[in-house]
Design a protein around this motif. Sequence first.
Motif, PDB file in Angstrom:
ATOM      1  N   TYR A  52       1.091  -0.824  -0.063  1.00  0.00           N
ATOM      2  CA  TYR A  52       0.613   0.085  -0.075  1.00  0.00           C
ATOM      3  C   TYR A  52       0.522   1.342   0.319  1.00  0.00           C
ATOM      4  O   TYR A  52       0.324   2.169  -0.929  1.00  0.00           O
ATOM      5  CB  TYR A  52      -1.167  -0.242   1.079  1.00  0.00           C
ATOM      6  N   ALA A  59      -6.634  -0.227  -1.063  1.00  0.00           N
ATOM      7  CA  ALA A  59      -7.104  -0.462  -0.148  1.00  0.00           C
ATOM      8  C   ALA A  59      -8.418  -0.321   0.279  1.00  0.00           C
ATOM      9  O   ALA A  59      -9.080  -1.175   1.298  1.00  0.00           O
ATOM     10  CB  ALA A  59      -6.005   0.693   0.771  1.00  0.00           C
ATOM     11  N   THR A  98      -5.117   0.133   8.630  1.00  0.00           N
ATOM     12  CA  THR A  98      -6.135  -1.083   7.481  1.00  0.00           C
ATOM     13  C   THR A  98      -5.917  -2.505   8.329  1.00  0.00           C
ATOM     14  O   THR A  98      -6.635  -2.959   8.622  1.00  0.00           O
ATOM     15  CB  THR A  98      -5.362  -1.063   6.356  1.00  0.00           C
ATOM     16  N   HIS A 144     -15.400   1.412   6.940  1.00  0.00           N
ATOM     17  CA  HIS A 144     -13.969   0.871   6.570  1.00  0.00           C
ATOM     18  C   HIS A 144     -13.947   1.046   5.252  1.00  0.00           C
ATOM     19  O   HIS A 144     -12.784   2.355   4.476  1.00  0.00           O
ATOM     20  CB  HIS A 144     -13.039   0.493   7.215  1.00  0.00           C
ATOM     21  N   LYS A 181     -11.268   4.593   4.595  1.00  0.00           N
ATOM     22  CA  LYS A 181      -9.865   4.305   3.748  1.00  0.00           C
ATOM     23  C   LYS A 181      -9.839   4.944   2.496  1.00  0.00           C
ATOM     24  O   LYS A 181      -9.302   5.569   2.231  1.00  0.00           O
ATOM     25  CB  LYS A 181      -9.334   2.903   4.024  1.00  0.00           C
TER      26      LYS A 181
END
Lengths: 499, 81, 513, 129, 104, 145
Positions: free
Chosen positions: C239, C251, C314, C343, C347
């Motif tokens: 990432y 992600a 994450t 999430h 993210k």
Amino acid sequence: MTIPETYTSIIPLLTVLVSLAAVPLILLSSKHENLREFWTIIASFIKFGLVVIFLLPNALENKSAVINIVDIFPGVALALKADQFGVFFALISSGLWILTSFYSIGYVRGAHEHKQTRYFASFAICLSATMGIAFSANLLTFIVFYEILTIATYPLVIHKETKEAIYGGRKYLVYTLTAGILLIAASAWIYKLTGTLDFKAGGMFGESVLTPQRAVILFILFLGGVGVKAGIMPLHSWLPTAMVAPTPVSALLHAVAVVKSGVFGVIRVVGFVFGPAIMSQFGLNNILLAVAGFTIIVASFIALRQDNLKRLLAYSTVGHLSYIVLGAALLTPAGFTGGMLHIAFHATMKITLFFAAGAIYVNLHRENISQLNGIGRIMPWTMGAFTVSAIGLAGIPPINGFVSKWYLGMGAVQSGQIIPLAILVLSGLLNAAYFFPIIYTVFFRKGEKLEGLGEAPAIMVVPIVVTALLSVLLGIYPDLFFNFFKLASSIAASIVGVK
Amino acid sequence: MHWQLEIVFFIVLITTAFIALDVKNLLVAVVTLSVFSFISALLYIVMGAVDVGFTEAVVGGGVSGILFIVLIFKTSRRSSD
Amino acid sequence: MNLTNNSPVLIPLLFLSTGIMTPVLAMKKEWLARWIALGASAASVALSIFNLIRVINVGKPIHYKLGNWNPSLGIEYVLDHLSAFVILVINAIAFLVLIYAKKSIESELPGKEVPYYASVLLMLCGFNGMMITGDLFNLYVFLEICSLTLYGLIAVGEKKSSMAAFTYLIMGTIAGCFYLLGVGFLYIKTGSLNMADVRAILPFMLDQPAVVIGLCFMTLGLGIKMALFPLHGWLPDAYTYAPSVSSALIAPTGTKVASYVLIRIFYFVFGITFVSKTLPVADIISWLAVVGIIYGSIMAIAQKELKRMLAYSTVAQVGYIGLGIGLANPFGLIGAVLHILNHAVMKACLFLVSGNFRLKLGHSNIFKLDNTIRKKMPWTMAAFTIAALSMVGLPPMAGFFSKWYLALGTIEKGNWLFLAAILVSTLLNAVYFFRILEKVYMKPIDSQSSNTHEQGTYHDHSVKENEETVKRDEVSPSMLFPTLTLAAALVVLGILNAIIVDGVIKYIIPKGL
Amino acid sequence: MTDYIIGHYAYWFTFILMMIGFYGMTMKKNLVKKLIGMNIFQVSIIIFYVSTAVKWGGTVPVLDLNISIADTSKYINPLQHCLMLTAIVVGVATTGVAFALSISIFKRYKTLDEAVLIERMIKDNESDK
Amino acid sequence: MKYVNYLILVVFAGLMIAASDNLPNRGDANAPANREISPAGSKGAAYYYIQNSKTDSNTDNMVTVILADWRGYDTLGEETVILTAGLICYLLLRKRRKTDDTKR
Amino acid sequence: MTRKDNNPIVSLLSRIVSPFIMLFALYVIFHGHYSPGGGFQGGTMLAAAVLLIRLAAGREISQLQFKKSWGTPVGSVGVFIYFFTGFLALLMGGNYLDYSFLPLGLEAPVTRGWGILSIEIGVGLAVMGILVAIYDDLLEGEPND
């Protein structure tokens, strides 16, 4: 005692939204100072008006305005309910917001603070959250507004952006966020046990689902949750650190919003979550009594040793907050009444003291008591008000501090316990012990380098005098404004009366 | 079907796998891998999976080997382990 | 052609057809690639909404037989509340990121638009195929499609990205092979590849070691894909070094889809009794997840690169999902699914913000951030603040509510350690996000002389001038719009979460949970 | 017992082969070696599937007019074969991507040895500062 | 550390070999995968495939029919996989056009 | 691969062999219905035939047989043939990939047989194109920035 009635009304929501609506306006008019502050003031007046005109009369008749905004959890709504206690607290905070607003305008302009827009915006959000806390109908709503309050206060605490401020801000965040998660844990557990999160006068546990162990752990979780903001002793240490904030913020922290929402939470937990019956059944009130008594005494002793005026006031606040907690812990009608009255009365007195400290700071740039020799002569109005409030905090009639203390004492007598009474008396003496030297210093010592200095700007002095006057008037006749006394005793009856 | 044959192939497979992983000269390793693939193709066919065997022979012995050699040609031929 | 009947299959087909034809259509006109991708993505969002509404109206799973063969013979698509919901989430996020992509790709990957967009489309095809399929082996095929594209999308980043992608490739191949092996065991024991069919057959063969091993392998494989704690090794590098758009795409979606598949395998293939009673797989998962939550949060604090910090965060957040799955009770499952949504949005928003930093500042190093950024990019920072608060889990942002459900789940389970882990991680999250917020919204501490705080009028003039000379330098509207939309979505989702839970997520809880 | 061994030995060999591949993938330092290990791993999984499809006495799954389809035990289970065709293709595709990545790595770091690679990456990190 | 890794490998292999004990004998025509009807009452896929390749698709090679028809969607996915591999190689390795070419 | 000095024998042999491999590959594709083999095997062999020339004759000359830029489009078209065969069925009112709905006017099993042939051709094309493209790309190496 009348049966509580409810009616649906949008007013509680409006009171929350008024100051929230002011935020974008404040942000948009960041370039025009007068316009910006106009928004603040207009919002504070509207809010106060809403509470006084629409909610107070109904609350006095024990009718609660209810509004379900939106379900945030199946079966649990983001709901506001303006019951008596909520209205009581809302009255205090919205009323004092007006004064604080005027005062902060004078203060930030006098001190040439930076980022004033952010300051006023955060201030407005804070008040919004406080209203939400006052009117929350269930624990989840309470948590939501509690956390909003945490976050909105953070920019105020770090406002100066110095190392100390940032340190204080971090400490503040760590404490309050921890408190928040304890509260979440406790609420989740409550939900598991009872299947509901709605506040109910006299406790939300219908059939007793508690075992002694569970009760104690749950109570401690709650106490940790609301106790941090209420400044209970092992959890108080963020409070003096947060003193680096500008003085109106300290006033807000201590008198209006943050810590008062803490003690408000304590009473909510004691009276509306557990209820006196369960409290006494599992001996939870003793825990609370011990904590409160310890805090009162120790905080007073620490205050004795402070030289920085604001720190002294902070520790004094810690002590006085525990008066309220003590009142709740007594579990008697008079105790609750005294505690609640003290929320209001302490607010008026402490706000005066902080305003005075702020005025001294703006005017003379002095913070330590040892530097204050003789300033009473050049700032008579400010220091006069200071004296009145200090006397009141020590519990001397005819200032309102006496009234609340009297009821606390009565509560202690009603409950048949000697120790609380002794604590009250002792702390009264200690209060006197740390305030009177200041008064002496200010008025009777000879000052230096005071030539050419005068009273602080009028916009600051007027609120100080007004709050001091309020204290006196309330001390003489507690029901003078908005039937404070009647409200408080009615709430106390509803908590204790319903078994 | 012919389990004796299968066992022989299995043993050859394990041996070639070891060699392919063990030699330091990558070219040898790749050639051994091709042998491995080819033997495995035979094994599939012995087990009755004619299509799979055909594919594996074409891919593993042919294209995959060519691509491996291209890779080694473009990079380095020696390996430290 | 009947749109209503065929709607389940249309989304993967849409991405498939556009993905395979982009290299041909856009060979001469490269700008076409972006519009194809955008169009396909927009259409997929519309179709997903259509599907979700259809599922809600029908009220029970919709089966679509590919090639019109009955399920145990052919492959079927199953559109139920869970899959329709997650598909909508993933496609909507992807659509927003694709709107964002133009400038970022032009600056980071000049001249590679065509294969890049084609790969993105194929990746989305893989995701959608994985989510909607009702067949164990078909899932593997689509898993491999999106894995391959993920390797590629990561490897076009900065210098170290190729090594990161290679590590990911090795791990990913192991994951794929493990999954395949698990399916093999399952097939040999049950004789079927259809999920519903396997679910029906498995009660006849509880307690058999081969099935248990199959479950273990599948869990291991999916655990690698979703970066569950001890198997997360590939994630931070991947990432961090990927291009901004790739990180922002992968992600929020990649790990979520794998978690979704884990939920499917656990609750819809093996069933709750198997997963939690026969072998404590669920318990193991939740323990690992808890360790992962704490580990990820602590590692995130230790990072100095924003993207790397987000990557570790994450890991922690996937831990929440894993915990919710492992709790094996309704609240836990609701929390897990809700957290997939929350999430993903958080993210995506945060990675888009880091992409904005990369574009405008040329870096995303936390220690180089200062309060000039607030003036330069006020909107970006507003989005960042909201997303950060949501990550910390403060109401009324969305992040709070998934934590709330998970907390209820842990209490239901009676495990106080889990509850403590969730709550402690809130604090850790606060540490690493407020660190940045402090830097951005406050004067740098070093620039102050030590005694300035003594006075009210302490204004540090150099700083002030510095602040005033900074010009507004916000990213273009096409990049700002997705960022802000996601940030606004966080607040809206938080307030409306009960509607989502009541309307959709409540129905996914399988019987007997 | 003999039945048991004949019925299971292929699994044992397969698993051993699988572990060899796994070892190559995870513990070999050279990237090409890792890929060789990967190939072995994939092949072993294919062997596993194919070996489960076997029926003693069955014939290849192509219709033979001399063998009746009424008795399915005469034909080997074709499903696994089909799945494995797909798996082989997936394997080739993965290998192709891995090659591309390796070439890209070699171009950037001039080595395919993991230890050296990590060393050079760390050196890069330091030069960034 | 290295020995721990080897140990894990050996344990792993051991576990799997132990589990293989539970698998049906190879070559058993009555193994679950070869049944006509599964315990749950659904059709056994392999059984059906063997019997119906000619009647369903007019093709002798059962694998081809499964590949292209019964489980045709898998094969579409498989083709997509290999196309993806090609695209990724294109993405990673092919020369970029000149920048002024793209700005047309 | 990139060698310039070609050995004439290798070059000649590969040129002779390559068409035969291709022929056999086509046989494999088209005969997949009746014997082992099919699109994938045939496609790989087609690719092998092309790669043989690539290997033997060097880069430039082999371009005459199969251009470098053709690989990806041929692959795309191949997959598209597959996709479209299924999609045609969907357009004609059946489920996706239900070949019996293809507009051939034959009875269902026979139509399915033709459908299978169609997709085998697609698969063959796709595999050939992509494998050759991968080979070319790998040989090209990563471009300089």
